[in-house]
Design an enzyme around this catalytic site. Sequence first.
Site, PDB file in Angstrom:
ATOM      1  N   LYS A   1       6.227 -71.413  44.341  1.00 16.27           N
ATOM      2  CA  LYS A   1       6.980 -72.733  43.849  1.00 16.27           C
ATOM      3  C   LYS A   1       8.139 -72.885  44.551  1.00 16.27           C
ATOM      4  O   LYS A   1       8.636 -74.071  44.963  1.00 16.27           O
ATOM      5  CB  LYS A   1       6.975 -73.002  42.324  1.00 16.27           C
ATOM      6  CG  LYS A   1       5.696 -72.998  41.693  1.00 16.27           C
ATOM      7  CD  LYS A   1       5.811 -73.926  40.523  1.00 16.27           C
ATOM      8  CE  LYS A   1       4.012 -74.074  40.145  1.00 16.27           C
ATOM      9  NZ  LYS A   1       3.733 -74.773  39.028  1.00 16.27           N
TER      10      LYS A   1
ATOM     11  N   LYS B   1      -5.380 -74.000  45.434  1.00 17.07           N
ATOM     12  CA  LYS B   1      -5.934 -74.642  44.163  1.00 17.07           C
ATOM     13  C   LYS B   1      -5.966 -76.033  44.197  1.00 17.07           C
ATOM     14  O   LYS B   1      -4.678 -76.617  44.595  1.00 17.07           O
ATOM     15  CB  LYS B   1      -5.722 -73.647  42.908  1.00 17.07           C
ATOM     16  CG  LYS B   1      -4.243 -73.987  42.564  1.00 17.07           C
ATOM     17  CD  LYS B   1      -4.050 -73.503  40.979  1.00 17.07           C
ATOM     18  CE  LYS B   1      -2.739 -73.953  40.483  1.00 17.07           C
ATOM     19  NZ  LYS B   1      -2.589 -73.730  39.193  1.00 17.07           N
TER      20      LYS B   1
ATOM     21  N   LYS C   1      -2.463 -80.806  39.812  1.00 20.72           N
ATOM     22  CA  LYS C   1      -2.147 -82.176  39.248  1.00 20.72           C
ATOM     23  C   LYS C   1      -0.963 -82.479  40.032  1.00 20.72           C
ATOM     24  O   LYS C   1      -0.947 -83.886  40.274  1.00 20.72           O
ATOM     25  CB  LYS C   1      -2.202 -82.319  37.999  1.00 20.72           C
ATOM     26  CG  LYS C   1      -1.278 -81.412  36.944  1.00 20.72           C
ATOM     27  CD  LYS C   1      -1.236 -81.679  35.640  1.00 20.72           C
ATOM     28  CE  LYS C   1      -1.318 -80.475  34.892  1.00 20.72           C
ATOM     29  NZ  LYS C   1      -0.191 -79.452  35.134  1.00 20.72           N
TER      30      LYS C   1
HETATM   31  N1  AQP Z   1      -7.489 -75.226  40.122  1.00 22.88           N
HETATM   32  C1  AQP Z   1      -7.466 -74.935  39.073  1.00 22.88           C
HETATM   33  N2  AQP Z   1      -8.613 -74.321  38.723  1.00 22.88           N
HETATM   34  C2  AQP Z   1      -8.638 -73.695  37.290  1.00 22.88           C
HETATM   35  N3  AQP Z   1      -7.809 -73.478  36.467  1.00 22.88           N
HETATM   36  C3  AQP Z   1      -6.642 -74.391  37.053  1.00 22.88           C
HETATM   37  N4  AQP Z   1      -5.688 -74.533  35.955  1.00 22.88           N
HETATM   38  C4  AQP Z   1      -4.686 -75.217  36.839  1.00 22.88           C
HETATM   39  N5  AQP Z   1      -5.062 -75.531  38.066  1.00 22.88           N
HETATM   40  C5  AQP Z   1      -6.418 -74.939  37.898  1.00 22.88           C
HETATM   41  C6  AQP Z   1      -5.364 -73.768  34.817  1.00 22.88           C
HETATM   42  O1  AQP Z   1      -4.793 -75.061  34.006  1.00 22.88           O
HETATM   43  C7  AQP Z   1      -3.850 -74.551  32.954  1.00 22.88           C
HETATM   44  C8  AQP Z   1      -2.810 -75.326  32.882  1.00 22.88           C
HETATM   45  O2  AQP Z   1      -1.874 -75.418  33.820  1.00 22.88           O
HETATM   46  P1  AQP Z   1      -0.607 -75.738  33.981  1.00 22.88           P
HETATM   47  O3  AQP Z   1      -0.308 -77.250  33.901  1.00 22.88           O
HETATM   48  O4  AQP Z   1       0.362 -75.090  32.787  1.00 22.88           O
HETATM   49  O5  AQP Z   1       0.131 -75.164  35.209  1.00 22.88           O
HETATM   50  P2  AQP Z   1      -0.667 -75.003  36.793  1.00 22.88           P
HETATM   51  O6  AQP Z   1      -1.514 -73.961  36.765  1.00 22.88           O
HETATM   52  O7  AQP Z   1       0.585 -75.021  37.647  1.00 22.88           O
HETATM   53  O8  AQP Z   1      -1.334 -76.341  36.826  1.00 22.88           O
HETATM   54  P3  AQP Z   1      -1.212 -77.538  37.910  1.00 22.88           P
HETATM   55  O9  AQP Z   1      -2.645 -78.355  37.661  1.00 22.88           O
HETATM   56  O10 AQP Z   1      -1.429 -76.912  39.290  1.00 22.88           O
HETATM   57  O11 AQP Z   1      -0.132 -78.028  37.682  1.00 22.88           O
HETATM   58  P4  AQP Z   1       1.289 -78.400  38.676  1.00 22.88           P
HETATM   59  O12 AQP Z   1       0.510 -79.126  39.864  1.00 22.88           O
HETATM   60  O13 AQP Z   1       2.151 -79.085  37.776  1.00 22.88           O
HETATM   61  O14 AQP Z   1       1.617 -76.832  39.242  1.00 22.88           O
HETATM   62  C9  AQP Z   1      -3.687 -73.073  33.179  1.00 22.88           C
HETATM   63  O15 AQP Z   1      -4.388 -72.170  32.433  1.00 22.88           O
HETATM   64  C10 AQP Z   1      -4.153 -72.947  34.688  1.00 22.88           C
HETATM   65  O16 AQP Z   1      -4.397 -71.736  34.967  1.00 22.88           O
END
Ligand code: AQP
Length: 334
Positions: free
Chosen positions: A115, A197, A200
């Site tokens: 990050k 991955k 969002k």
């Molecule tokens: N691409 C993915 N495939 C499977 N699982 C995923 N998760 C996130 N992306 C994928 C799972 O979603 C849950 C919540 O995630 P989060 O919002 O707490 O943080 P994150 O993992 O950082 O998700 P994002 O979408 O990638 O958010 P940003 O863009 O803000 O960093 C977790 O259980 C995660 O494993």
Amino acid sequence: MENNKKIILSGIQPTGVFTLGNYLGAVRSWKQMQEDYNCYYFIADLHSMTIHIDPQKRRQQTREAFALLLACGIDPEKSLVFVQSHNKCHAEMGWIMDCCSQFGELSRMTQFKDKSSKHPDNINAGLFTYPALMAGDILLYQADYVPVGADQTQHLEFTRDVATRFNHTYGEVFKLPEGYFPKAGARVMSLQDPTSKMSKSDTNPKATISILDDEKTILKKFKSAVTDSEACVRFDPEAKPGVSNLMTIYSAITGKTMEEITAEFAGRGYGDFKTAVGECVAEALRPVREKYEELMQERTYLEEQMRRGAEIADKISRRTLTKTKKKIGLLLEK
Ligand code: AQP
């Protein structure tokens, strides 16, 4: 929730509309787990502060994320659903965990490295101590299990290390949580760069499927998904990351195995395959989108559920916080 069921806790950041990755990798399983566990789910707005978001947008996204959880089938009558910052115990326990964490162990966290390279202009202290806040989130509720994706195992190990150290130094307070690996979980990759991955907060809208996208948008995004020139639907994440990602998605929704999918599309081009993936995704997400639209009209109901969730969360977690403060030797207010 007075029963013998084990406790599961998980959070999601309000950093944008949930993606198909969040849905297939996490939230869909959260819905299924409600029957067998005491589930505590929260919108991790304090964690989202590690990246810069316009304040008005953060407020809006937090409301939306709460409604999205309900739209995805999280039932506030069965599960505890709340906004993290509404329960003050999180911030307080976060500081305690900061003081129980070592600089060296936080420096080894791969998510911090990832990050901070993504946001080189905003490498804040919160990004560095994120795992300590997360440890506090989990330990406050004496959670038995935490659903974790591959990218989160390091944080869970960290939580267990901090809890063990605390229990050893001050006396037994925290239960050691274990990882929970949902059977139907899937790791979904970006449609434009299938080696990273789906996220969002990705700024390229073609790379992600939002769970609120309509059918036309979904079909269009899958049509432009990156694949390869072999024109053969087979599962090989190393050599064919794009096609393998689409197969993972198709399999997660239809329940078909990779072999069945290969057989189904043998001799057919990627065009047919992409359309089939797009159609099944659109069909799976349609009820979520419809429920979400309904819920967003019911602001009073959402606010009432948030208030109720915060109240219950405070009641459950305050017991652990008070015990923790006593053990450390913080003078309790009378
Ligand atoms: N691409 C993915 N495939 C499977 N699982 C995923 N998760 C996130 N992306 C994928 C799972 O979603 C849950 C919540 O995630 P989060 O919002 O707490 O943080 P994150 O993992 O950082 O998700 P994002 O979408 O990638 O958010 P940003 O863009 O803000 O960093 C977790 O259980 C995660 O494993």
